[in-house]
Motif scaffolding. Structure first.
Motif, PDB file in Angstrom:
ATOM      1  N   LEU A  47       0.820  -1.208   0.000  1.00 43.74           N
ATOM      2  CA  LEU A  47       0.000   0.000   0.000  1.00 43.74           C
ATOM      3  C   LEU A  47       0.854   1.258   0.000  1.00 43.74           C
ATOM      4  CD1 LEU A  47      -2.819  -1.044   2.471  1.00 43.74           C
ATOM      5  CD2 LEU A  47      -3.050  -0.616   0.031  1.00 43.74           C
ATOM      6  N   LEU A  48       1.964   1.224   0.723  1.00 43.60           N
ATOM      7  CA  LEU A  48       2.878   2.364   0.744  1.00 43.60           C
ATOM      8  C   LEU A  48       3.439   2.625  -0.654  1.00 43.60           C
ATOM      9  CD1 LEU A  48       4.523   4.480   2.362  1.00 43.60           C
ATOM     10  CD2 LEU A  48       6.236   2.703   2.684  1.00 43.60           C
ATOM     11  N   LEU A  49       3.837   1.563  -1.352  1.00 46.98           N
ATOM     12  CA  LEU A  49       4.367   1.724  -2.710  1.00 46.98           C
ATOM     13  C   LEU A  49       3.287   2.241  -3.659  1.00 46.98           C
ATOM     14  CD1 LEU A  49       6.534  -1.518  -2.967  1.00 46.98           C
ATOM     15  CD2 LEU A  49       7.336   0.838  -2.709  1.00 46.98           C
ATOM     16  N   PHE A  50       2.071   1.722  -3.525  1.00 49.34           N
ATOM     17  CA  PHE A  50       0.962   2.177  -4.363  1.00 49.34           C
ATOM     18  C   PHE A  50       0.673   3.650  -4.117  1.00 49.34           C
ATOM     19  CE2 PHE A  50      -3.609   2.478  -5.352  1.00 49.34           C
ATOM     20  CZ  PHE A  50      -3.550   2.103  -6.695  1.00 49.34           C
ATOM     21  N   PHE A  56       3.584  10.442  -7.340  1.00 53.72           N
ATOM     22  CA  PHE A  56       4.346  10.731  -8.560  1.00 53.72           C
ATOM     23  C   PHE A  56       3.414  11.221  -9.667  1.00 53.72           C
ATOM     24  CE2 PHE A  56       7.375   7.291  -6.937  1.00 53.72           C
ATOM     25  CZ  PHE A  56       8.196   8.215  -6.329  1.00 53.72           C
ATOM     26  N   ILE A  57       2.241  10.641  -9.770  1.00 52.52           N
ATOM     27  CA  ILE A  57       1.266  11.073 -10.774  1.00 52.52           C
ATOM     28  C   ILE A  57       0.836  12.509 -10.501  1.00 52.52           C
ATOM     29  CG2 ILE A  57      -1.072  10.681 -11.643  1.00 52.52           C
ATOM     30  CD1 ILE A  57      -0.524   7.647 -11.143  1.00 52.52           C
TER      31      ILE A  57
END
Length: 123
Positions: A47-50, A56-57
């Motif tokens: 979830l942290l990576l997501f 970034f988007i």
């Protein structure tokens, strides 16, 4: 010496907030936080990576957000609504499981029903 829990007929060692000695783990005391976090750690990292991807988007649209700051207000509302909708869906599934409305064999029908619900309000 760590605290030990006195046995109680309705207690389960895995739900105790008090440190408990577990001989099968070398006698190291564990708490509820440790026993609950261990199986969830992978999901939390995912979830942290997501979430990092979403930042970034948003960064790639920084010029648009600076020109139209009202979008920021809309995004916070959208995130809040998404969280509420997700919580409602989770509660309904848990309730359905507890009441026997959702069981092995009925999950496909339940998912199909849930996937048809947004159609009337979709643009």
């Amino acid at each position: 010496m760590p605290l030990t829990k006195q046995p109680h007929p309705h207690d389960d060692e895995s739900t105790s907030l008090i440190a408990v000695r577990r001989p099968h783990l070398g006698g190291a005391p564990e708490t509820l936080v440790q026993t609950a976090l261990r199986p969830r750690a992978g999901m939390l990292v995912g979830l942290l990576l997501f979430q990092s991807c979403s930042s970034f988007i948003l960064t790639s649209y920084s010029g648009l957000l600076q020109r139209h700051p009202v979008i920021v207000s809309f995004l916070t509302m959208l995130v809040g609504a998404g969280g509420n909708a997700g919580n409602q869906a989770a509660v309904l599934v848990i309730r359905g499981l507890a009441l026997g409305e959702i069981h092995v064999g009925s999950e496909g029908a339940y998912l199909l029903t849930e996937m048809r619900l947004p159609a009337p309000i979709a643009p």
